[in-house]
Design a protein around this motif. Structure first.
Motif, PDB file in Angstrom:
ATOM      1  N   GLY A  65      20.311 -10.581  -5.042  1.00 31.04           N
ATOM      2  CA  GLY A  65      19.143 -10.837  -6.352  1.00 31.04           C
ATOM      3  C   GLY A  65      18.349  -9.252  -5.369  1.00 31.04           C
ATOM      4  N   ALA A  66      17.283  -8.634  -6.610  1.00 28.78           N
ATOM      5  CA  ALA A  66      16.960  -7.302  -6.160  1.00 28.78           C
ATOM      6  C   ALA A  66      16.048  -7.937  -4.917  1.00 28.78           C
ATOM      7  CB  ALA A  66      15.770  -7.112  -7.246  1.00 28.78           C
ATOM      8  N   ARG A  67      16.009  -6.459  -4.063  1.00 31.86           N
ATOM      9  CA  ARG A  67      15.014  -6.595  -2.806  1.00 31.86           C
ATOM     10  C   ARG A  67      14.101  -5.480  -3.516  1.00 31.86           C
ATOM     11  NH1 ARG A  67      17.713  -7.072   1.579  1.00 31.86           N
ATOM     12  NH2 ARG A  67      20.210  -6.824   1.886  1.00 31.86           N
ATOM     13  N   THR A  68      12.837  -6.198  -2.538  1.00 29.79           N
ATOM     14  CA  THR A  68      11.658  -5.947  -2.898  1.00 29.79           C
ATOM     15  C   THR A  68      10.470  -5.270  -1.354  1.00 29.79           C
ATOM     16  OG1 THR A  68       9.635  -6.422  -4.162  1.00 29.79           O
ATOM     17  CG2 THR A  68      10.479  -7.962  -2.779  1.00 29.79           C
ATOM     18  N   LEU A  69       9.281  -5.097  -1.445  1.00 29.00           N
ATOM     19  CA  LEU A  69       8.977  -4.873  -0.877  1.00 29.00           C
ATOM     20  C   LEU A  69       7.192  -5.818  -0.550  1.00 29.00           C
ATOM     21  CD1 LEU A  69       7.689  -0.658  -2.046  1.00 29.00           C
ATOM     22  CD2 LEU A  69       9.195  -1.819   0.011  1.00 29.00           C
ATOM     23  N   PRO A  70       7.066  -6.468   0.260  1.00 27.89           N
ATOM     24  CA  PRO A  70       5.860  -7.588   0.547  1.00 27.89           C
ATOM     25  C   PRO A  70       4.705  -7.303  -0.594  1.00 27.89           C
ATOM     26  CG  PRO A  70       6.363  -6.442   3.315  1.00 27.89           C
ATOM     27  CD  PRO A  70       7.630  -5.823   1.865  1.00 27.89           C
ATOM     28  N   GLY A  71       3.960  -8.236  -1.410  1.00 32.21           N
ATOM     29  CA  GLY A  71       3.190  -8.109  -1.618  1.00 32.21           C
ATOM     30  C   GLY A  71       3.456  -7.561  -2.848  1.00 32.21           C
ATOM     31  N   ARG A  80       3.657   8.272 -16.163  1.00 32.19           N
ATOM     32  CA  ARG A  80       3.829   8.090 -14.394  1.00 32.19           C
ATOM     33  C   ARG A  80       4.583   7.061 -14.041  1.00 32.19           C
ATOM     34  NH1 ARG A  80      -1.890   9.628 -12.747  1.00 32.19           N
ATOM     35  NH2 ARG A  80      -2.398   7.798 -13.454  1.00 32.19           N
ATOM     36  N   LEU A  81       6.015   7.367 -14.654  1.00 33.53           N
ATOM     37  CA  LEU A  81       7.208   6.152 -13.316  1.00 33.53           C
ATOM     38  C   LEU A  81       7.424   6.306 -11.824  1.00 33.53           C
ATOM     39  CD1 LEU A  81       8.438   3.701 -13.484  1.00 33.53           C
ATOM     40  CD2 LEU A  81      10.203   4.852 -14.744  1.00 33.53           C
ATOM     41  N   VAL A  82       7.445   6.354 -10.841  1.00 36.79           N
ATOM     42  CA  VAL A  82       7.813   6.480  -9.485  1.00 36.79           C
ATOM     43  C   VAL A  82       9.042   5.678  -9.284  1.00 36.79           C
ATOM     44  CG1 VAL A  82       7.293   6.743  -7.365  1.00 36.79           C
ATOM     45  CG2 VAL A  82       5.346   7.285  -8.983  1.00 36.79           C
ATOM     46  N   ILE A  83       9.884   6.090  -9.267  1.00 41.58           N
ATOM     47  CA  ILE A  83      11.187   5.045  -8.752  1.00 41.58           C
ATOM     48  C   ILE A  83      11.139   5.111  -7.574  1.00 41.58           C
ATOM     49  CG2 ILE A  83      13.629   3.861  -8.888  1.00 41.58           C
ATOM     50  CD1 ILE A  83      13.352   6.035 -12.295  1.00 41.58           C
ATOM     51  N   VAL A  84      11.342   4.038  -6.614  1.00 45.31           N
ATOM     52  CA  VAL A  84      11.537   4.093  -5.219  1.00 45.31           C
ATOM     53  C   VAL A  84      13.320   3.357  -4.703  1.00 45.31           C
ATOM     54  CG1 VAL A  84      10.657   2.978  -3.135  1.00 45.31           C
ATOM     55  CG2 VAL A  84       8.991   3.428  -4.337  1.00 45.31           C
ATOM     56  N   GLY A  85      14.029   4.240  -4.869  1.00 44.76           N
ATOM     57  CA  GLY A  85      15.522   3.966  -4.141  1.00 44.76           C
ATOM     58  C   GLY A  85      16.017   5.201  -5.036  1.00 44.76           C
ATOM     59  N   ARG A 129       0.709  11.044  -1.350  1.00 47.28           N
ATOM     60  CA  ARG A 129       0.494  10.278  -2.412  1.00 47.28           C
ATOM     61  C   ARG A 129       0.889  10.466  -4.026  1.00 47.28           C
ATOM     62  NH1 ARG A 129      -3.734   8.821  -5.912  1.00 47.28           N
ATOM     63  NH2 ARG A 129      -5.071   6.609  -5.436  1.00 47.28           N
ATOM     64  N   LEU A 130       1.247   9.646  -4.816  1.00 52.07           N
ATOM     65  CA  LEU A 130       2.442   9.662  -6.013  1.00 52.07           C
ATOM     66  C   LEU A 130       1.764   8.383  -6.623  1.00 52.07           C
ATOM     67  CD1 LEU A 130       6.201   9.383  -4.842  1.00 52.07           C
ATOM     68  CD2 LEU A 130       4.065  11.680  -4.936  1.00 52.07           C
ATOM     69  N   PRO A 131       0.774   9.790  -7.831  1.00 50.35           N
ATOM     70  CA  PRO A 131      -0.185   8.701  -8.644  1.00 50.35           C
ATOM     71  C   PRO A 131       1.073   8.305  -9.432  1.00 50.35           C
ATOM     72  CG  PRO A 131      -0.775  10.552  -8.289  1.00 50.35           C
ATOM     73  CD  PRO A 131      -0.011  11.083  -7.589  1.00 50.35           C
ATOM     74  N   ALA A 132       0.369   6.675  -9.623  1.00 52.64           N
ATOM     75  CA  ALA A 132       1.973   6.442 -11.040  1.00 52.64           C
ATOM     76  C   ALA A 132       1.316   4.718 -11.740  1.00 52.64           C
ATOM     77  CB  ALA A 132       2.934   5.002  -9.672  1.00 52.64           C
ATOM     78  N   ASP A 133       1.642   5.244 -12.881  1.00 49.81           N
ATOM     79  CA  ASP A 133       1.175   4.193 -13.502  1.00 49.81           C
ATOM     80  C   ASP A 133       1.922   2.582 -13.325  1.00 49.81           C
ATOM     81  OD1 ASP A 133      -0.669   5.644 -14.694  1.00 49.81           O
ATOM     82  OD2 ASP A 133       0.901   7.151 -16.150  1.00 49.81           O
ATOM     83  N   LEU A 134       3.298   3.140 -13.479  1.00 53.21           N
ATOM     84  CA  LEU A 134       4.692   1.809 -13.365  1.00 53.21           C
ATOM     85  C   LEU A 134       5.162   2.668 -11.533  1.00 53.21           C
ATOM     86  CD1 LEU A 134       5.481   1.690 -17.185  1.00 53.21           C
ATOM     87  CD2 LEU A 134       4.791   0.140 -16.052  1.00 53.21           C
ATOM     88  N   VAL A 135       5.689   1.721 -11.402  1.00 50.94           N
ATOM     89  CA  VAL A 135       6.036   1.896 -10.384  1.00 50.94           C
ATOM     90  C   VAL A 135       7.947   0.490 -10.029  1.00 50.94           C
ATOM     91  CG1 VAL A 135       7.034   1.308  -7.882  1.00 50.94           C
ATOM     92  CG2 VAL A 135       4.618   2.180  -8.533  1.00 50.94           C
ATOM     93  N   LEU A 136       8.926   1.311 -10.084  1.00 47.48           N
ATOM     94  CA  LEU A 136      10.442   0.623 -10.711  1.00 47.48           C
ATOM     95  C   LEU A 136      11.061   0.790  -8.647  1.00 47.48           C
ATOM     96  CD1 LEU A 136      12.428  -1.675 -11.570  1.00 47.48           C
ATOM     97  CD2 LEU A 136      14.004   1.235 -11.888  1.00 47.48           C
ATOM     98  N   LEU A 137      11.161  -0.539  -8.543  1.00 45.76           N
ATOM     99  CA  LEU A 137      11.414  -0.784  -6.599  1.00 45.76           C
ATOM    100  C   LEU A 137      13.544  -1.156  -6.995  1.00 45.76           C
ATOM    101  CD1 LEU A 137       9.006  -3.466  -5.250  1.00 45.76           C
ATOM    102  CD2 LEU A 137       9.136  -0.717  -4.969  1.00 45.76           C
ATOM    103  N   ALA A 138      14.713  -0.037  -6.952  1.00 44.17           N
ATOM    104  CA  ALA A 138      15.687   0.207  -6.960  1.00 44.17           C
ATOM    105  C   ALA A 138      16.148   0.366  -5.996  1.00 44.17           C
ATOM    106  CB  ALA A 138      15.996   0.926  -7.682  1.00 44.17           C
ATOM    107  N   ILE A 139      15.665  -0.619  -4.900  1.00 41.80           N
ATOM    108  CA  ILE A 139      16.240  -0.014  -2.865  1.00 41.80           C
ATOM    109  C   ILE A 139      17.398  -1.530  -2.568  1.00 41.80           C
ATOM    110  CG2 ILE A 139      13.656   0.300  -2.612  1.00 41.80           C
ATOM    111  CD1 ILE A 139      13.212  -2.754  -1.676  1.00 41.80           C
ATOM    112  N   GLY A 140      17.902  -1.724  -3.393  1.00 38.45           N
ATOM    113  CA  GLY A 140      19.391  -1.940  -3.133  1.00 38.45           C
ATOM    114  C   GLY A 140      19.169  -4.065  -3.197  1.00 38.45           C
TER     115      GLY A 140
END
Length: 443
Positions: A112-118, A150-155, A250-261
């Motif tokens: 399963g994809a890891r995510t961030l709290p909340g 604006r897409l911020v990809i974390v990972g 601070r990174l302004p974002a319209d969308l965020v993809l969590l790709a953190i494992g």
């Protein structure tokens, strides 16, 4: 005497391969395939590539249609989750409360994809592991047909890099954030990762180094909908030389993809007879316990060639290990009182150690990386840049004095196939270098 069923938990590539191999191997008893998603088994690699891009629709990802599955005579339980397994009796518990006592069980629940709290309560924050998740992100990227979101990809691992490539091809503003300064360094090493960084920068991706400190949102609407993501906050202390945000965290974002494992889907396996440390621990036959086998991303088994437990999240491994687990389970059942469902006409199976040559690939823009063997965890890496402008690269990976993996980009298919033979069995480093040179002569 009616045979108890064999249950395959996970309607995945590994699970489907196991079910088909069980029938080919002579299992004529009941066969149950359990999947927690509502979809028929589908291929996952295109989720972050062709499907996310919009080039493919979901039906093209199906591994088998209903008509193709029909000859297997499956008791197909889609949208059903296994919640427990009693190892001694091989009894599965399902989320509806049903108990299923089995002749054997193959676990292919994947990761399963890891995510961030909340994060699951914030609109515009996505993970990318399932078909529904990929379609949700695709829908947001295609919102109104307007590029430039604006897409911020974390990972900045494989998934993050592939998604960044797709989003840039769709003309969105992409920022790729990683804890490590070099994309995919854990998988392919720093030097190859730096070449990938060049490719992404040339396409307009902003590369940053840092850890996420929080997600900012706009106030929630009175209608009770989830608050909308507005920015990603990075912790201070990044390396300016690697493109860290520094004081501008601070990174302004319209969308965020969590790709953190990812995390192996073993939380439902609470029986102390099973070792679920970093996946389901198995022996060289893919057996976790008598009558209990595992395959695919969830399995951590003793690789007989490399002499240590390994777990791969690779598409080819899923199919190969699903077949191996099925064969070895049937061989075990044929030698016991649980052979009721095994056809007497089937050849007597033998358990065989599972010793694959790992293979993975990654498509980013017009670049295709292909690798055989073990590239992660190498203590020695030698990279040869054959043509920097054309992104033609060859890398050899070593561990404890032996070559254990090889990666190539921009080489003809026949050369790629030749590389597999070089590292199928770990060779002394210098011998492998010579053989690699001979295999790629003229490139």
């Amino acid at each position: 005497m009616t045979a108890r069923p064999i249950a395959v938990v996970g309607a995945s590539a590994a699970g489907l391969a196991a079910a088909e191999a069980l029938r080919r191997g002579g299992w004529r008893g009941p066969l149950t395939l359990i999947g927690d998603e509502p979809h028929l088994p589908y291929d996952r690699p295109p989720l972050s590539k062709q499907l996310l891009h919009g080039a493919w629709e979901p039906d093209r990802l199906l591994l088998r249609t209903e008509e193709q599955l029909a000859p297997l005579g499956l008791d197909l339980r889609l949208g059903t989750r296994a919640t427990g397994l009693d190892v001694a009796t091989r009894t599965l518990t399902l989320d509806g409360g049903e108990s299923l006592r089995c002749a054997g069980v193959i676990i292919a629940t994947g990761v399963g994809a890891r995510t961030l709290p909340g994060a699951d309560r914030i609109a515009g924050v996505h993970t990318l592991r399932t078909l529904d998740e990929a379609l949700a992100l695709r829908g947001r990227l295609a919102h109104g047909g307007t590029p430039g979101r604006r897409l911020v990809i974390v990972g900045n691992g494989v998934l993050g890099c592939e998604a960044a490539a797709v989003a840039r091809e769709l003309a969105h503003d992409v920022t790729l954030v990683g804890i490590e300064p070099t994309p995919m360094a854990a998988a392919v090493g720093t030097e190859v990762g730096e070449l990938l960084a060049e490719v992404h920068r040339a396409r307009g991706v902003r590369l940053l180094t840092g850890a996420v400190d929080g997600l900012e949102t706009a106030p929630a609407d009175p209608d009770g909908s989830d608050p909308q993501i507005t920015a990603v906050r990075l912790a201070s202390g990044g390396s300016p030389g690697s493109g860290a945000a520094g004081g501008s965290s601070r990174l302004p974002a319209d969308l965020v993809l969590l790709a953190i494992g990812s995390r192996p889907a073993v939380e439902w396996l609470a029986d102390p007879a099973l070792d679920t440390t970093d996946g389901l621990r198995c022996d060289e036959y893919c057996a976790a316990a008598p009558g209990i086998y595992a395959a695919g991303d969830v399995a951590r088994w003793d690789h007989p060639v490399h002499g240590r437990p390994l777990r791969f999240e690779h598409r080819m491994n899923a199919t190969e290990q699903g077949m191996a687990a099925a064969r070895n389970l049937l061989a075990e059942l044929a030698a016991t009182a649980d052979a009721t469902g095994v056809s007497e006409e089937a050849p007597a199976p033998e358990r065989r150690p599972f010793a694959p040559v790992p293979y993975f690939w990654s498509d980013q823009y017009d670049l295709k990386l292909q690798a055989y063997g073990l590239t992660a965890g190498a203590d020695r890496i030698e990279v040869t840049v054959l043509d920097r402008a054309e992104r033609r690269v060859l890398a050899l990976y070593g561990r404890d004095g032996h070559a254990v993996g090889v990666l190539a980009a921009g080489l003809p298919p026949r050369r790629i196939r030749a590389l597999r033979a070089v590292i199928a069995t770990p060779l002394p480093w210098e011998e492998a270098r010579e053989r690699i040179g001979a295999a790629t002569a003229g490139d």
